[in-house]
Scaffold this motif. Structure first.
Motif, short mmCIF file in Angstrom:
data_model
loop_
_atom_site.label_atom_id
_atom_site.label_comp_id
_atom_site.label_asym_id
_atom_site.label_seq_id
_atom_site.Cartn_x
_atom_site.Cartn_y
_atom_site.Cartn_z
N GLU A 1 93.40 -54.78 -61.19
CA GLU A 1 92.89 -53.90 -60.14
C GLU A 1 91.81 -52.94 -60.62
O GLU A 1 91.02 -52.45 -59.83
N SER A 2 91.75 -52.69 -61.93
CA SER A 2 90.71 -51.80 -62.45
C SER A 2 89.32 -52.44 -62.40
O SER A 2 88.32 -51.75 -62.55
N ASP A 3 89.27 -53.75 -62.16
CA ASP A 3 88.01 -54.48 -62.13
C ASP A 3 87.56 -54.85 -60.72
O ASP A 3 86.61 -55.62 -60.55
N ILE A 4 88.23 -54.36 -59.71
CA ILE A 4 87.94 -54.79 -58.34
C ILE A 4 86.49 -54.49 -57.95
O ILE A 4 85.83 -55.32 -57.31
N SER A 5 85.98 -53.35 -58.33
CA SER A 5 84.60 -53.05 -57.95
C SER A 5 83.63 -54.04 -58.58
O SER A 5 82.64 -54.44 -57.96
N LYS A 6 83.91 -54.50 -59.80
CA LYS A 6 83.05 -55.50 -60.46
C LYS A 6 83.16 -56.86 -59.77
O LYS A 6 82.16 -57.57 -59.61
N ALA A 7 84.37 -57.22 -59.36
CA ALA A 7 84.55 -58.48 -58.61
C ALA A 7 83.81 -58.40 -57.28
O ALA A 7 83.14 -59.36 -56.87
N HIS A 8 83.89 -57.26 -56.62
CA HIS A 8 83.20 -57.06 -55.35
C HIS A 8 81.69 -57.15 -55.55
O HIS A 8 80.98 -57.78 -54.76
N GLU A 9 81.18 -56.55 -56.62
CA GLU A 9 79.74 -56.62 -56.91
C GLU A 9 79.30 -58.06 -57.13
O GLU A 9 78.24 -58.47 -56.65
N PHE A 10 80.12 -58.86 -57.84
CA PHE A 10 79.80 -60.27 -58.06
C PHE A 10 79.68 -61.01 -56.73
O PHE A 10 78.72 -61.74 -56.48
N VAL A 11 80.66 -60.80 -55.86
CA VAL A 11 80.68 -61.47 -54.56
C VAL A 11 79.46 -61.07 -53.73
O VAL A 11 78.80 -61.92 -53.13
N MET A 12 79.16 -59.80 -53.71
CA MET A 12 78.03 -59.32 -52.91
C MET A 12 76.69 -59.81 -53.49
O MET A 12 75.81 -60.23 -52.74
N ARG A 13 76.56 -59.78 -54.79
CA ARG A 13 75.33 -60.20 -55.46
C ARG A 13 75.05 -61.69 -55.23
O ARG A 13 73.91 -62.12 -55.20
N ASN A 14 76.12 -62.47 -55.06
CA ASN A 14 76.00 -63.93 -54.96
C ASN A 14 76.32 -64.47 -53.58
O ASN A 14 76.48 -65.68 -53.42
N LYS A 15 76.42 -63.59 -52.61
CA LYS A 15 76.83 -63.99 -51.26
C LYS A 15 76.01 -65.17 -50.75
O LYS A 15 76.56 -66.21 -50.38
N GLU A 16 74.70 -65.04 -50.71
CA GLU A 16 73.84 -66.11 -50.17
C GLU A 16 73.86 -67.36 -51.04
O GLU A 16 73.86 -68.48 -50.53
N ALA A 17 73.89 -67.18 -52.35
CA ALA A 17 73.85 -68.32 -53.27
C ALA A 17 75.12 -69.18 -53.19
O ALA A 17 75.07 -70.39 -53.43
N LEU A 18 76.25 -68.58 -52.84
CA LEU A 18 77.51 -69.32 -52.80
C LEU A 18 77.82 -69.94 -51.45
O LEU A 18 78.67 -70.82 -51.35
N ILE A 19 77.13 -69.52 -50.40
CA ILE A 19 77.40 -70.03 -49.05
C ILE A 19 77.41 -71.56 -48.98
O ILE A 19 78.33 -72.13 -48.39
N PRO A 20 76.45 -72.27 -49.57
CA PRO A 20 76.46 -73.74 -49.44
C PRO A 20 77.61 -74.43 -50.16
O PRO A 20 77.84 -75.62 -49.94
N TRP A 21 78.33 -73.71 -51.03
CA TRP A 21 79.32 -74.35 -51.90
C TRP A 21 80.75 -73.92 -51.64
O TRP A 21 81.67 -74.41 -52.29
#
Length: 189
Positions: A20-40
């Motif tokens: 849980e101490s890394d949630i903000s980093k996981a959220h940043e990854f998801v947001m940073r890659n939102k468009e790139a991951l959509i097709p997959w």
């Protein structure tokens, strides 16, 4: 070894489990890659991109790891082992008994693709699956148009076992997937 604190080091990367101490980093990854991951990936609701939903996912991952049903590594660069998360590798649906198998899933930050990082991280995760989890088989199901992903697993020795028609609903469309498999060459009872 605590199942929730496994860490692997490669030449360039640190693969670690998060909490849980890394949630903000996981959220940043998801947001940073939102468009790139959509097709997959499966179609995602707006809720998926919230911090609260990412917290729930991390908690769910921790429960699944603790119960032995999966292993999920988040990838960081060695020079920043607590810095940005640049990818994930998951061994999920771990089944024991006569099967001793799992499914492999992975994703890489758009800014870090084509640098060999995923190949390096996958090789070490596979070694972990053989040596620590004593798995016999790893299955990866990949869309035929995902040539980079197919190339990555082929370089690691995965062999094609067939085509699964309409296998997964990706971005709202049922997609065929090539069924790729790697068998443990060191298997021992």
């Amino acid at each position: 070894m605590n199942k929730l604190n496994v860490m692997l080091r490669t030449k360039h990367l640190t693969l670690r489990m998060i909490d849980e101490s890394d949630i903000s980093k996981a959220h940043e990854f998801v947001m940073r890659n939102k468009e790139a991951l959509i097709p997959w990936e499966p179609a995602r609701s707006d809720e998926y991109y919230t911090m609260e939903f990412q917290k729930q996912l991390v908690q769910s991952d921790m429960q699944s790891i603790h119960s032995g049903q999966s292993v999920k590594f988040w990838i960081c660069k060695n020079d920043q082992p607590r810095g940005d998360l640049i990818g994930t590798i998951t061994l999920n649906n771990i089944v024991r008994g006569a099967f001793q198998s799992c499914h492999l899933g992975y994703r890489m930050d758009i800014a870090e693709r084509s640098k060999g990082y995923m190949q390096e991280a996958l090789a070490h995760t596979i070694a972990y699956a053989w040596e620590e989890l004593n798995l016999h088989r790893i299955e990866a199901n990949i869309m035929p148009r995902n040539t980079a992903s197919l190339r990555a697993v082929e370089k690691l020795g995965f062999k094609q076992e067939g085509l699964a028609r309409d296998y997964l609903r990706i971005n709202g469309v049922w997609e065929d997937h090539i069924h790729m498999v790697l068998l443990n060459p060191y298997w021992e009872e």
